[in-house]
Design a protein around this motif. Sequence first.
Motif, PDB file in Angstrom:
ATOM      1  N   PRO A 164     -44.653  12.813   1.490  1.00  0.00           N
ATOM      2  CA  PRO A 164     -44.150  12.843   0.109  1.00  0.00           C
ATOM      3  C   PRO A 164     -44.762  11.726  -0.731  1.00  0.00           C
ATOM      4  CG  PRO A 164     -42.517  11.881   1.558  1.00  0.00           C
ATOM      5  CD  PRO A 164     -43.619  12.405   2.447  1.00  0.00           C
ATOM      6  N   GLY A 165     -44.652  11.856  -2.061  1.00  0.00           N
ATOM      7  CA  GLY A 165     -45.309  10.893  -2.931  1.00  0.00           C
ATOM      8  C   GLY A 165     -44.417  10.244  -3.967  1.00  0.00           C
ATOM      9  N   LEU A 166     -44.902   9.134  -4.491  1.00  0.00           N
ATOM     10  CA  LEU A 166     -44.259   8.437  -5.601  1.00  0.00           C
ATOM     11  C   LEU A 166     -44.313   9.297  -6.851  1.00  0.00           C
ATOM     12  CD1 LEU A 166     -43.132   5.757  -6.850  1.00  0.00           C
ATOM     13  CD2 LEU A 166     -45.509   5.099  -7.239  1.00  0.00           C
ATOM     14  N   THR A 167     -45.423   9.987  -7.029  1.00  0.00           N
ATOM     15  CA  THR A 167     -45.599  10.913  -8.138  1.00  0.00           C
ATOM     16  C   THR A 167     -46.349  12.129  -7.615  1.00  0.00           C
ATOM     17  OG1 THR A 167     -46.396  11.153 -10.419  1.00  0.00           O
ATOM     18  CG2 THR A 167     -47.805   9.920  -8.896  1.00  0.00           C
ATOM     19  N   GLY A 168     -46.350  13.175  -8.395  1.00  0.00           N
ATOM     20  CA  GLY A 168     -46.993  14.390  -7.914  1.00  0.00           C
ATOM     21  C   GLY A 168     -47.351  15.338  -9.039  1.00  0.00           C
ATOM     22  N   LEU A 169     -47.960  16.450  -8.676  1.00  0.00           N
ATOM     23  CA  LEU A 169     -48.385  17.432  -9.665  1.00  0.00           C
ATOM     24  C   LEU A 169     -47.190  18.010 -10.421  1.00  0.00           C
ATOM     25  CD1 LEU A 169     -51.004  18.755 -10.666  1.00  0.00           C
ATOM     26  CD2 LEU A 169     -50.634  20.589  -9.017  1.00  0.00           C
ATOM     27  N   ALA A 170     -46.071  18.196  -9.713  1.00  0.00           N
ATOM     28  CA  ALA A 170     -44.867  18.705 -10.382  1.00  0.00           C
ATOM     29  C   ALA A 170     -44.336  17.697 -11.393  1.00  0.00           C
ATOM     30  CB  ALA A 170     -43.789  19.028  -9.348  1.00  0.00           C
ATOM     31  N   GLN A 171     -44.368  16.399 -11.043  1.00  0.00           N
ATOM     32  CA  GLN A 171     -43.806  15.369 -11.915  1.00  0.00           C
ATOM     33  C   GLN A 171     -44.579  15.230 -13.219  1.00  0.00           C
ATOM     34  OE1 GLN A 171     -43.515  15.123  -8.510  1.00  0.00           O
ATOM     35  NE2 GLN A 171     -41.383  15.517  -9.031  1.00  0.00           N
ATOM     36  N   VAL A 172     -45.900  15.352 -13.173  1.00  0.00           N
ATOM     37  CA  VAL A 172     -46.686  15.179 -14.394  1.00  0.00           C
ATOM     38  C   VAL A 172     -46.807  16.472 -15.190  1.00  0.00           C
ATOM     39  CG1 VAL A 172     -48.007  13.249 -13.454  1.00  0.00           C
ATOM     40  CG2 VAL A 172     -48.907  15.576 -13.219  1.00  0.00           C
ATOM     41  N   ASN A 173     -46.195  17.536 -14.693  1.00  0.00           N
ATOM     42  CA  ASN A 173     -46.224  18.808 -15.412  1.00  0.00           C
ATOM     43  C   ASN A 173     -44.833  19.327 -15.742  1.00  0.00           C
ATOM     44  OD1 ASN A 173     -49.097  19.915 -15.692  1.00  0.00           O
ATOM     45  ND2 ASN A 173     -49.073  19.186 -13.586  1.00  0.00           N
ATOM     46  N   GLY A 174     -43.837  18.456 -15.751  1.00  0.00           N
ATOM     47  CA  GLY A 174     -42.508  18.913 -16.129  1.00  0.00           C
ATOM     48  C   GLY A 174     -41.374  18.081 -15.591  1.00  0.00           C
ATOM     49  N   GLY A 175     -41.460  17.671 -14.326  1.00  0.00           N
ATOM     50  CA  GLY A 175     -40.429  16.806 -13.755  1.00  0.00           C
ATOM     51  C   GLY A 175     -39.039  17.388 -13.806  1.00  0.00           C
ATOM     52  N   TYR A 176     -38.126  16.686 -14.497  1.00  0.00           N
ATOM     53  CA  TYR A 176     -36.718  17.073 -14.533  1.00  0.00           C
ATOM     54  C   TYR A 176     -36.481  18.405 -15.249  1.00  0.00           C
ATOM     55  CZ  TYR A 176     -35.780  12.289 -13.040  1.00  0.00           C
ATOM     56  OH  TYR A 176     -35.748  11.115 -12.340  1.00  0.00           O
ATOM     57  N   ASP A 177     -37.470  18.875 -16.024  1.00  0.00           N
ATOM     58  CA  ASP A 177     -37.305  20.142 -16.728  1.00  0.00           C
ATOM     59  C   ASP A 177     -37.439  21.339 -15.792  1.00  0.00           C
ATOM     60  OD1 ASP A 177     -36.896  18.952 -19.141  1.00  0.00           O
ATOM     61  OD2 ASP A 177     -38.954  19.144 -19.839  1.00  0.00           O
TER      62      ASP A 177
END
Length: 217
Positions: A164-177
């Motif tokens: 797992p990562g600190l950040t990822g592709l999902a986080q920079v393309n929407g995250g909590y949304d």
Amino acid sequence: MAEVREGVSLNTSPEVLGIEHSLDKPVYEKVKRLLDIILCLIAFPIGVVLVILAAIFIKIESKGSIFYSQERLGKSGKKFKLYKLRSMSIDAEKNGVQWAKRNDPRVTKVGKVIRKTRIDEIPQIWNILKGDMAIVGPRPEREVFYDKFENEGIPFRRRLLVTPGLTGLAQVNGGYDMSPEEKLEWDMVYMRERNFIMDMKIIFKTVTVVFTGSGAR
């Protein structure tokens, strides 16, 4: 290769979900681990300053611990303690476990700022140095959510095939949304196509969010 951008239409075709054949990247994994350690050591002094400043405001606003730890699942389902700056009220789960969402009413005023800039995630530098996490990868979740989503027919445990990562592709393309299904789709794209160029794009966008708040969710 998948772009690090918003508005991309994803799908759950076998090509996207069947990523097991893409996991055998020993050279990539070893070099990535070395780079993670180097980048964390470089970022450590700045991280300490940001954590100290955030900690002061957290303590001024509310009672309770400055830091927050929680058990998460890592690669192959290995359990570890994830560390964060506390961004929610101390009774955030008085009504039971809840999936974090945008405009979450449990988040404090200071919490809104440190979550928007990702400052609350800085203590995870320690998790990365320990080897629990990488800088880039699917965000680690609690076991209760893996079980919940699997029971709903979402193959969420596929995310456990990589670190797992600190950040990822999902986080920079929407995250909590994002819904769990959308987050899984982005993570599967990353797991299938992961490479150094993609990692650097994700890191660059994440750093931009930390220092400007631009694009934060």
